[in-house]
Enzyme design. Structure first.
Site, short mmCIF file in Angstrom:
data_model
loop_
_atom_site.label_atom_id
_atom_site.label_comp_id
_atom_site.label_asym_id
_atom_site.label_seq_id
_atom_site.Cartn_x
_atom_site.Cartn_y
_atom_site.Cartn_z
N ASP A 1 0.85 -1.20 0.00
CA ASP A 1 0.00 0.00 0.00
C ASP A 1 0.88 1.25 0.00
O ASP A 1 0.58 2.25 -0.66
CB ASP A 1 -0.90 0.03 1.25
CG ASP A 1 -1.79 -1.19 1.33
OD1 ASP A 1 -2.11 -1.75 0.26
OD2 ASP A 1 -2.15 -1.59 2.45
N SER B 1 8.09 2.45 5.40
CA SER B 1 6.89 1.92 6.07
C SER B 1 7.17 0.63 6.84
O SER B 1 6.49 0.34 7.82
CB SER B 1 5.77 1.68 5.05
OG SER B 1 6.00 0.49 4.33
#
Ligand code: RIB
Length: 320
Positions: free
Chosen positions: A263, A294
């Site tokens: 994502d 991330s």
């Protein structure tokens, strides 16, 4: 300055219940774990990843009327991105149970709940038509995903489809409205199976061993201008009409939790398309950096890097 969002992400939002354990349990086994909760959902994660790079972003999704929805609403009040959250009374807010092992790998089970009820009428047409880039996935309502892609394409907006999670009712005809397709390896393998003339199932070792030219030729069969296959810790492969390239992932990253790394890539890539119009490789470079950062933090939306961290990371990577 107009506040029209440049990127609109339409899709899922979930409450993530993340259990961190040493090893994944085997069938029939009970194990101890540490529990953390936070916001997730592929659509929302992508919107947060994009918005935190500083690109004007809006998210469109659906939630129920329950305690999880209160947390989602509070979360979006803190984030500086626009959101249109349709309320679906009688439906639970989507929930994901995530297991993380000591290598930071994950296993995810979801109950889409209200996400499955996201309707075309919940997606403001003007928002789609005013965007430069529209991003969607397969974790909410499939008819709405199709509507979003068709509407955005008709308005001349660049469309990105992240076919995650891949589902049995996905109709490849939808790819007609997609400018950039971003599958991971297993989604790519499933998509390949749907191509006309493909008789044998491609497996992961075959995909890994495939020469880039052969992979490019396979990607071209989708008739989608750009296909980006994310290859986990290896990086990503980019197939464009006239060329292809492999972009390695950043090395030396301390992996804490890989949840939402795909994502992060999609959100960062969408932001990159706004920053570097028409420059796919530059956009993918931004996506790769957002994804690398991330995985250094726990959680999904929580782990998406802010602009300052990203700038620092990119400067360091350039100097190395
Ligand atoms: O891609 C990661 C996400 O998948 C998690 O945040 C979870 O909510 C599921 O949607």
């Amino acid at each position: 300055m107009s506040s029209t969002p440049h990127v609109v992400v339409v899709g899922s939002i979930m409450q993530d219940l993340t259990f961190t354990c040493d090893e994944f349990p085997r069938g029939g086994q009970t194990i101890m774990a540490r529990l953390a909760t936070g916001q997730g959902g592929k659509g929302s994660n992508q919107a947060i990843a994009c918005g935190r790079t500083g690109v004007r972003t809006a998210f469109v999704g659906a939630m129920g009327r329950d305690a999880f929805a209160d947390q989602v609403a509070a979360f979006y009040r803190r984030e500086k991105i626009g959101c249109h959250l349709a309320l679906k009374p009688g439906q639970a807010t989507g929930t994901a149970v995530i297991l993380i092992n000591k290598e930071g790998q994950n296993q995810i089970v979801i109950e889409p709940g209200a996400n499955a009820r996201l309707a075309p009428a919940d997606v403001p047409r003007a928002l789609l038509a005013g965007a430069k880039v529209v991003v969607t996935q397969l974790e909410s309502n499939l008819a709405t995903t199709a509507h979003v892609l068709r509407t955005a394409r008709a308005a001349g907006v660049t469309t990105i489809l992240n076919p995650a999670p891949m589902r049995a009712d996905f109709a490849p005809v939808l790819l007609r409205y997609v400018d950039v397709l971003i599958p991971n390896e297993s989604e790519f393998i499933t998509l390949v199976r749907g191509l006309p003339g493909i008789r044998r199932r491609l497996n992961e070792p075959e995909l890994h061993a495939m020469a880039w030219d052969a992979l490019h030729a396979l990607c071209r069969k989708f008739n989608v201008p750009t296909v980006i296959v994310t290859l986990g810790s290896r990086g990503c492969f980019i197939s464009m009409p006239d060329r292809h390239l492999f972009m390695p992932a950043h090395r030396g990253i301390r992996v804490v939790d890989t949840t939402g790394a795909g994502d992060a890539f999609c959100g960062g890539f969408a932001a990159g398309l706004v920053r570097y119009p028409g420059r796919i490789a530059e956009a993918a470079r931004l996506g790769t950096a957002v994804a690398a950062l991330s995985i250094t933090k726990p959680g999904a939306a929580f782990a998406m890097p802010h602009q300052v961290e990203l700038r620092r990371f990119l400067q360091k990577a350039k100097a190395a």
